[in-house]
Enzyme design. Sequence first.
Site, PDB file in Angstrom:
ATOM      1  N   TRP A   1       0.837  -1.216   0.000  1.00 14.22           N
ATOM      2  CA  TRP A   1       0.000   0.000   0.000  1.00 14.22           C
ATOM      3  C   TRP A   1       0.861   1.249   0.000  1.00 14.22           C
ATOM      4  CZ3 TRP A   1      -4.300  -1.216  -1.920  1.00 14.22           C
ATOM      5  CH2 TRP A   1      -4.934  -2.415  -1.581  1.00 14.22           C
TER       6      TRP A   1
ATOM      7  N   ASP B   1      -1.839   6.795   6.078  1.00 14.04           N
ATOM      8  CA  ASP B   1      -2.869   5.838   5.672  1.00 14.04           C
ATOM      9  C   ASP B   1      -3.098   4.917   6.864  1.00 14.04           C
ATOM     10  OD1 ASP B   1      -4.362   3.738   4.664  1.00 14.04           O
ATOM     11  OD2 ASP B   1      -2.962   3.203   3.072  1.00 14.04           O
TER      12      ASP B   1
ATOM     13  N   LYS C   1     -12.095  -2.045   6.802  1.00 15.13           N
ATOM     14  CA  LYS C   1     -11.408  -2.853   7.801  1.00 15.13           C
ATOM     15  C   LYS C   1     -11.977  -2.586   9.197  1.00 15.13           C
ATOM     16  CE  LYS C   1      -8.367  -3.372   4.301  1.00 15.13           C
ATOM     17  NZ  LYS C   1      -7.771  -2.479   3.311  1.00 15.13           N
TER      18      LYS C   1
HETATM   19  C1  LIG Z   1      -7.155  -2.050   2.182  1.00 15.89           C
HETATM   20  C2  LIG Z   1      -6.121  -0.997   2.211  1.00 15.89           C
HETATM   21  C3  LIG Z   1      -6.035  -0.001   1.216  1.00 15.89           C
HETATM   22  C4  LIG Z   1      -6.918   0.001  -0.008  1.00 15.89           C
HETATM   23  O1  LIG Z   1      -8.135   0.535   0.225  1.00 15.89           O
HETATM   24  P1  LIG Z   1      -9.184   0.721  -0.979  1.00 15.89           P
HETATM   25  O2  LIG Z   1     -10.335   1.318  -0.228  1.00 15.89           O
HETATM   26  O3  LIG Z   1      -9.455  -0.621  -1.564  1.00 15.89           O
HETATM   27  O4  LIG Z   1      -8.608   1.654  -1.960  1.00 15.89           O
HETATM   28  C5  LIG Z   1      -5.077   0.964   1.361  1.00 15.89           C
HETATM   29  N1  LIG Z   1      -4.221   0.979   2.398  1.00 15.89           N
HETATM   30  C6  LIG Z   1      -4.264   0.036   3.356  1.00 15.89           C
HETATM   31  C7  LIG Z   1      -3.291   0.097   4.501  1.00 15.89           C
HETATM   32  C8  LIG Z   1      -5.203  -0.969   3.293  1.00 15.89           C
HETATM   33  O5  LIG Z   1      -5.266  -1.913   4.249  1.00 15.89           O
END
Ligand SMILES: *Cc1c(COP(=O)(O)O)cnc(C)c1O
Length: 356
Positions: A99, A166, A190
């Site tokens: 990511w 993030d 999540k």
């Molecule tokens: C799941 C995840 C993403 C991706 O998220 P999307 O909503 O599918 O774009 C980005 N960063 C992390 C750390 C993730 O766990």
Amino acid sequence: MKKHNFYAGPSILSEYAIANTAAGVLNLDGIGLSVMEISHRSKEFMAILNQAKTLVKELLEVPKGYDVLFLGGGASMQFCMIPYNFLNTKAAYLDTGAWSSKAIKEAKFFGDVEVVASSKDKNYSYIPKGYSVPSDADYFHFTTNNTIYGTQLKEDPEVGIPLVSDMSSDIFSRKIDVSKYAAIYGGAQKNAGPAGVSFVIIKEDFLEKIVKPIPTMLDYRTHVKGESMFNTPPCLNIYASLQTFKWYHQKGGVLAMQKINEEKAQLLYDEIERNKLFRSPVLNEGDRSLMNVTFIMTDEYKELEAEFLSYSAYKDIVGIKGHRSVGGFRASIYNGMPLESVRHLVETMKRFESKI
Ligand SMILES: *Cc1c(COP(=O)(O)O)cnc(C)c1O
């Protein structure tokens, strides 16, 4: 009977959130309409949105001077929105996994990117430390929890430039100091709600750094000014996320979640250490994620991987197949995961070992 759900995302939600969302889909608070069929400008939806923002602020102790946004496009949209708005000359990024690298790739469309450190050399099995961050960068971006590799950066770094993070897969799971950040973002799927909405917590004075012309929908100022209602927001997803926030509130907030998360993770890591069939691919104990517990079979028992997967499926365990870039297994034990399911997984690992 509900299965033991260890999927990495979309992932387990509390029974409370699922039941209340289902009720609102059928008849929202007895108003005779579904939450899916009311105007986003109706007083009922406005109340939902405001309550969701208020609870996010309360749960994370968001200080004054910050806005909470709910946007479409997922966390991946934020990978491009962040640099589009804030990368004027150079940005610093920490590369701790898939990511992070995706965020880095997008940032490069907008200017210079300095990757201050990377753990790619060892398949992202640790969190780099001791790196220095250039003081002339516009911001420092990092991923707190590496969903795929099972590593986590558990402290708020002190680097002297604005922090952008993030937090898709560990928001609300542990105490953070929001005042240290210029922006925090993530996808809901999540620790908040169903996929389709992302959250952004943004410091108002950081918005003053925006100097480029930016298409309206990608400009954070549009959404701050429009209070997440510039266009039709993902109403049902926000409603479902609100149910999760209410559940966190009832359970005692983020610190209470953290306590139980630590207990769940400890239980599972202890078993991985004890069980002769498994080991953790994460190099330093301190870097192990409390949310995504990765484990692989020790070399001697490698050929039992498929067998353990089918045995656990027979034991009503779903979603523990590891990501292809790590292999083995990954048990995602987000906030919604009950302690009993972790106990059940540990018991299943023990039983499988005893059969060998
Ligand atoms: C799941 C995840 C993403 C991706 O998220 P999307 O909503 O599918 O774009 C980005 N960063 C992390 C750390 C993730 O766990």
